[in-house]
Design a protein around this motif. Structure first.
Motif, PDB file in Angstrom:
ATOM      1  N   LYS A   8       8.984  17.507  -1.051  1.00 46.00           N
ATOM      2  CA  LYS A   8       8.098  16.402  -0.692  1.00 46.00           C
ATOM      3  C   LYS A   8       7.298  15.902  -1.890  1.00 46.00           C
ATOM      4  O   LYS A   8       7.015  14.706  -1.993  1.00 46.00           O
ATOM      5  CB  LYS A   8       7.146  16.833   0.422  1.00 46.00           C
ATOM      6  N   SER A   9       6.955  16.791  -2.798  1.00 42.93           N
ATOM      7  CA  SER A   9       6.155  16.339  -3.935  1.00 42.93           C
ATOM      8  C   SER A   9       6.965  15.390  -4.824  1.00 42.93           C
ATOM      9  O   SER A   9       6.413  14.468  -5.432  1.00 42.93           O
ATOM     10  CB  SER A   9       5.648  17.533  -4.739  1.00 42.93           C
ATOM     11  N   ILE A  10       8.277  15.602  -4.886  1.00 50.00           N
ATOM     12  CA  ILE A  10       9.137  14.700  -5.667  1.00 50.00           C
ATOM     13  C   ILE A  10       9.232  13.349  -4.972  1.00 50.00           C
ATOM     14  O   ILE A  10       9.107  12.294  -5.611  1.00 50.00           O
ATOM     15  CB  ILE A  10      10.562  15.300  -5.806  1.00 50.00           C
ATOM     16  N   ILE A  11       9.427  13.385  -3.673  1.00 51.42           N
ATOM     17  CA  ILE A  11       9.508  12.131  -2.921  1.00 51.42           C
ATOM     18  C   ILE A  11       8.191  11.379  -3.066  1.00 51.42           C
ATOM     19  O   ILE A  11       8.180  10.159  -3.277  1.00 51.42           O
ATOM     20  CB  ILE A  11       9.779  12.405  -1.426  1.00 51.42           C
ATOM     21  N   ALA A  12       7.091  12.115  -2.982  1.00 54.29           N
ATOM     22  CA  ALA A  12       5.781  11.489  -3.116  1.00 54.29           C
ATOM     23  C   ALA A  12       5.683  10.758  -4.457  1.00 54.29           C
ATOM     24  O   ALA A  12       5.294   9.593  -4.510  1.00 54.29           O
ATOM     25  CB  ALA A  12       4.680  12.530  -2.983  1.00 54.29           C
ATOM     26  N   SER A  13       6.088  11.438  -5.502  1.00 55.02           N
ATOM     27  CA  SER A  13       6.014  10.815  -6.817  1.00 55.02           C
ATOM     28  C   SER A  13       6.903   9.579  -6.878  1.00 55.02           C
ATOM     29  O   SER A  13       6.512   8.533  -7.390  1.00 55.02           O
ATOM     30  CB  SER A  13       6.426  11.828  -7.877  1.00 55.02           C
ATOM     31  N   ARG A  14       8.085   9.687  -6.334  1.00 51.62           N
ATOM     32  CA  ARG A  14       9.005   8.543  -6.275  1.00 51.62           C
ATOM     33  C   ARG A  14       8.331   7.348  -5.605  1.00 51.62           C
ATOM     34  O   ARG A  14       8.559   6.205  -5.942  1.00 51.62           O
ATOM     35  CB  ARG A  14      10.253   8.974  -5.500  1.00 51.62           C
ATOM     36  N   LEU A  15       7.486   7.637  -4.618  1.00 49.28           N
ATOM     37  CA  LEU A  15       6.822   6.570  -3.870  1.00 49.28           C
ATOM     38  C   LEU A  15       5.461   6.220  -4.474  1.00 49.28           C
ATOM     39  O   LEU A  15       4.707   5.428  -3.899  1.00 49.28           O
ATOM     40  CB  LEU A  15       6.656   6.996  -2.401  1.00 49.28           C
ATOM     41  N   SER A  16       5.166   6.823  -5.598  1.00 54.05           N
ATOM     42  CA  SER A  16       3.893   6.556  -6.268  1.00 54.05           C
ATOM     43  C   SER A  16       2.674   6.886  -5.428  1.00 54.05           C
ATOM     44  O   SER A  16       1.734   6.087  -5.315  1.00 54.05           O
ATOM     45  CB  SER A  16       3.812   5.087  -6.729  1.00 54.05           C
ATOM     46  N   VAL A  17       2.698   8.040  -4.810  1.00 49.20           N
ATOM     47  CA  VAL A  17       1.507   8.565  -4.145  1.00 49.20           C
ATOM     48  C   VAL A  17       1.401  10.047  -4.491  1.00 49.20           C
ATOM     49  O   VAL A  17       2.360  10.638  -4.978  1.00 49.20           O
ATOM     50  CB  VAL A  17       1.571   8.404  -2.607  1.00 49.20           C
ATOM     51  N   THR A  18       0.245  10.635  -4.240  1.00 52.31           N
ATOM     52  CA  THR A  18       0.105  12.059  -4.496  1.00 52.31           C
ATOM     53  C   THR A  18       0.731  12.848  -3.342  1.00 52.31           C
ATOM     54  O   THR A  18       0.857  12.330  -2.232  1.00 52.31           O
ATOM     55  CB  THR A  18      -1.378  12.451  -4.582  1.00 52.31           C
ATOM     56  N   PRO A  19       1.110  14.096  -3.607  1.00 48.68           N
ATOM     57  CA  PRO A  19       1.663  14.935  -2.537  1.00 48.68           C
ATOM     58  C   PRO A  19       0.689  15.029  -1.376  1.00 48.68           C
ATOM     59  O   PRO A  19       1.095  14.969  -0.209  1.00 48.68           O
ATOM     60  CB  PRO A  19       1.839  16.290  -3.213  1.00 48.68           C
ATOM     61  N   GLU A  20      -0.583  15.172  -1.678  1.00 46.32           N
ATOM     62  CA  GLU A  20      -1.585  15.271  -0.616  1.00 46.32           C
ATOM     63  C   GLU A  20      -1.573  14.042   0.280  1.00 46.32           C
ATOM     64  O   GLU A  20      -1.568  14.151   1.507  1.00 46.32           O
ATOM     65  CB  GLU A  20      -2.988  15.423  -1.210  1.00 46.32           C
ATOM     66  N   TYR A  21      -1.540  12.892  -0.351  1.00 49.38           N
ATOM     67  CA  TYR A  21      -1.577  11.667   0.432  1.00 49.38           C
ATOM     68  C   TYR A  21      -0.288  11.505   1.237  1.00 49.38           C
ATOM     69  O   TYR A  21      -0.319  11.049   2.389  1.00 49.38           O
ATOM     70  CB  TYR A  21      -1.774  10.462  -0.493  1.00 49.38           C
ATOM     71  N   SER A  63       0.850  -1.186   0.000  1.00 45.17           N
ATOM     72  CA  SER A  63       0.000   0.000   0.000  1.00 45.17           C
ATOM     73  C   SER A  63       0.892   1.245   0.000  1.00 45.17           C
ATOM     74  O   SER A  63       2.083   1.173   0.304  1.00 45.17           O
ATOM     75  CB  SER A  63      -0.877   0.011   1.244  1.00 45.17           C
ATOM     76  N   GLY A  64       0.294   2.362  -0.355  1.00 45.48           N
ATOM     77  CA  GLY A  64       1.034   3.607  -0.361  1.00 45.48           C
ATOM     78  C   GLY A  64       1.654   3.865   1.002  1.00 45.48           C
ATOM     79  O   GLY A  64       2.814   4.249   1.111  1.00 45.48           O
ATOM     80  N   ARG A  65       0.879   3.631   2.011  1.00 41.49           N
ATOM     81  CA  ARG A  65       1.377   3.858   3.357  1.00 41.49           C
ATOM     82  C   ARG A  65       2.582   2.973   3.661  1.00 41.49           C
ATOM     83  O   ARG A  65       3.576   3.434   4.223  1.00 41.49           O
ATOM     84  CB  ARG A  65       0.251   3.547   4.333  1.00 41.49           C
ATOM     85  N   GLN A  66       2.506   1.732   3.265  1.00 38.40           N
ATOM     86  CA  GLN A  66       3.639   0.832   3.491  1.00 38.40           C
ATOM     87  C   GLN A  66       4.889   1.335   2.790  1.00 38.40           C
ATOM     88  O   GLN A  66       5.986   1.274   3.325  1.00 38.40           O
ATOM     89  CB  GLN A  66       3.301  -0.566   2.968  1.00 38.40           C
ATOM     90  N   ARG A  67       4.706   1.820   1.565  1.00 34.77           N
ATOM     91  CA  ARG A  67       5.863   2.312   0.828  1.00 34.77           C
ATOM     92  C   ARG A  67       6.489   3.498   1.541  1.00 34.77           C
ATOM     93  O   ARG A  67       7.706   3.619   1.632  1.00 34.77           O
ATOM     94  CB  ARG A  67       5.442   2.721  -0.579  1.00 34.77           C
ATOM     95  N   ILE A  68       5.645   4.363   2.066  1.00 32.21           N
ATOM     96  CA  ILE A  68       6.155   5.531   2.766  1.00 32.21           C
ATOM     97  C   ILE A  68       6.930   5.108   4.010  1.00 32.21           C
ATOM     98  O   ILE A  68       8.053   5.546   4.244  1.00 32.21           O
ATOM     99  CB  ILE A  68       4.993   6.478   3.136  1.00 32.21           C
TER     100      ILE A  68
END
Lengths: 252, 252
Positions: free
Chosen positions: A203-216, A174-179
């Motif tokens: 953070k928005s770049i890291i978010a993309s790297r982790l395949s989630v949106t910046p908001e999430y 899950s996205g959370r697990q990846r984070i």
DNA sequence: GTCGCCGCTTGATATGGATCAAAGTGTTCG
DNA sequence: CGAACACTTTGATCCATATCAAGCGGCGAC
């Protein structure tokens, strides 16, 4: 995914990627950069010198792109200093950062080896310096220099493995697990202090790297704070309770 | 994802992977198999013979696994005939098929080159024959044979690229888009007849390959039928209207 | 200073696709 | 020829995460 592209969208072929003239000092500098690449470190000094002789040093200013997706790739680049984001996608599908390259990383290798266009674009996150190993010369040399060719094979194999691991993470977690995993994996455990992470990009770049949106990403970080697992201060993240963080893999 | 594992879960080191004795006929057969690998085709005959001499021929019965994830990898395997599914994941995270290997494909290459454990498991979808190139000998040879090392580099680079394309598809496209693209990409356009696809494996395997659940795959296929874009008969899919299919990328 | 802008957060809402549960439909094998 | 499976389909429901839409804080430029 599907993040907006705004400014970045349409600027091609900008000139401000500077090549520096070659001098003896630069040759030494280039050799030093080559040596930061693990797979190349064992090569015979003579080979290194030959590679360095044909290499070009380029500067990429923050925000510039070293190359776009589907571009001809003049050869693999070695990141001598700075940081690049490699991302796939195009203006209408959106973008996704597949890799953050750091000093000593090689980019554009598979395109160069195969002699085909790049599948990702490379943008400098900070002012960076890269060494270009012109493709023709490199391939020519590798075809008769076994240790060099073998080193290239190892580099490509390493990249394949990393991509496979990413694919596994995206598919099975899950996205959370990846984070959470990202935080745990990139935490530098200071001797006495608690482990901490300094995010290498916005953070928005890291978010993309982790395949989630910046908001999430933002929300999840804040949930982890509420859970008492971490502390966040800008790009600085301190892991207060690794066990709790590790356990915190499902939204609550 | 998250498909159940049941039976397959825990069987290690099973014997039914047969190695065949070596004879001159087998050497010829092995050489022929090596030649099915594009990247190796250009190698000097002498090199091929040497590789063949050290190679081993294995049979993997349908349902058997050639290797598990996180296993030691004795060397790259060349698929001489049959079909294998490579998948990542473990019993509790579930599984995802990352690749369907066909005749002429090489598997376990990056693990072998890097001398590390595999990240995927390989299961035979039909009775298959593979050629093992024992790692030590291969690496030894590649370290002094530049064309061979270069061929390995190309193979690894190709795999890296394919994985990157998959990662892009999973990140940037919807499940439906992936399904549609898959159909369009693997359609064999018969001369006069309409283009058709013969699914190379059970639908649930294809679904996993495309990172969707079997249920979702089934539903989507049936929606595409209703839309008049395709016809489905078991594993045989006929593309009735490629344009309509291409346009059918969002649920309706 | 203060005006903008950019990056981040926060809230409200929507939805693609997963999950759970059964009911078909073959297909193999005794 | 029927039982037992294995695969696929169909239905109902749920939810993790995207999307859309404002606010907000800091910092660089004038």
């Amino acid at each position: 995914m599907n993040m907006r592209d705004d400014q970045l969208a349409m600027r091609e072929a900008r000139p401000p990627i500077h090549a520096r003239p070659k001098t003896a000092a630069h040759d030494r500098e280039i050799t030093a950069a080559l040596r930061t690449v693990h797979a190349l470190r064992e090569l015979a000094p003579a080979v290194m010198v030959r590679l360095a002789a044909g290499a070009m040093r380029l500067e990429v200013a923050r925000g510039e792109r070293l190359f776009d997706a589907s571009a001809h790739c003049p050869g693999p680049y070695i990141l001598a200093s700075g940081r690049l984001a490699l991302s796939v996608g195009n203006p209408d599908t959106g973008h996704k950062v597949i890799r953050l390259a750091e000093t000593g990383d090689v980019i554009g290798l598979s395109a160069a080896l195969l002699g085909i266009v790049t599948f990702a674009s490379a943008e400098a996150l900070v002012d960076s310096t890269v060494i270009l190993l012109p493709r023709e010369a490199l391939v020519e040399r590798a075809r008769r220099d076994a240790p060099l060719a073998f080193a290239l094979a190892s580099l490509a194999a390493r990249q394949a493995r990393n991509l496979a691991l990413d694919l596994e993470a995206v598919s099975l977690q899950s996205g959370r697990q990846r984070i959470v995993q990202y935080l745990l994996a990139s935490a530098t455990t200071g001797p006495a202090a608690s482990p901490a992470v300094l995010l290498p990009a916005k953070k928005s770049i890291i978010a993309s790297r982790l395949s989630v949106t910046p908001e999430y990403f933002s929300r999840t970080l804040h949930e982890l704070i509420s859970a008492g697992a971490i502390n966040v201060n800008g790009r600085q993240i301190v892991i207060r309770d690794a066990a709790r963080l590790r356990g915190n893999t499902r939204p609550d």
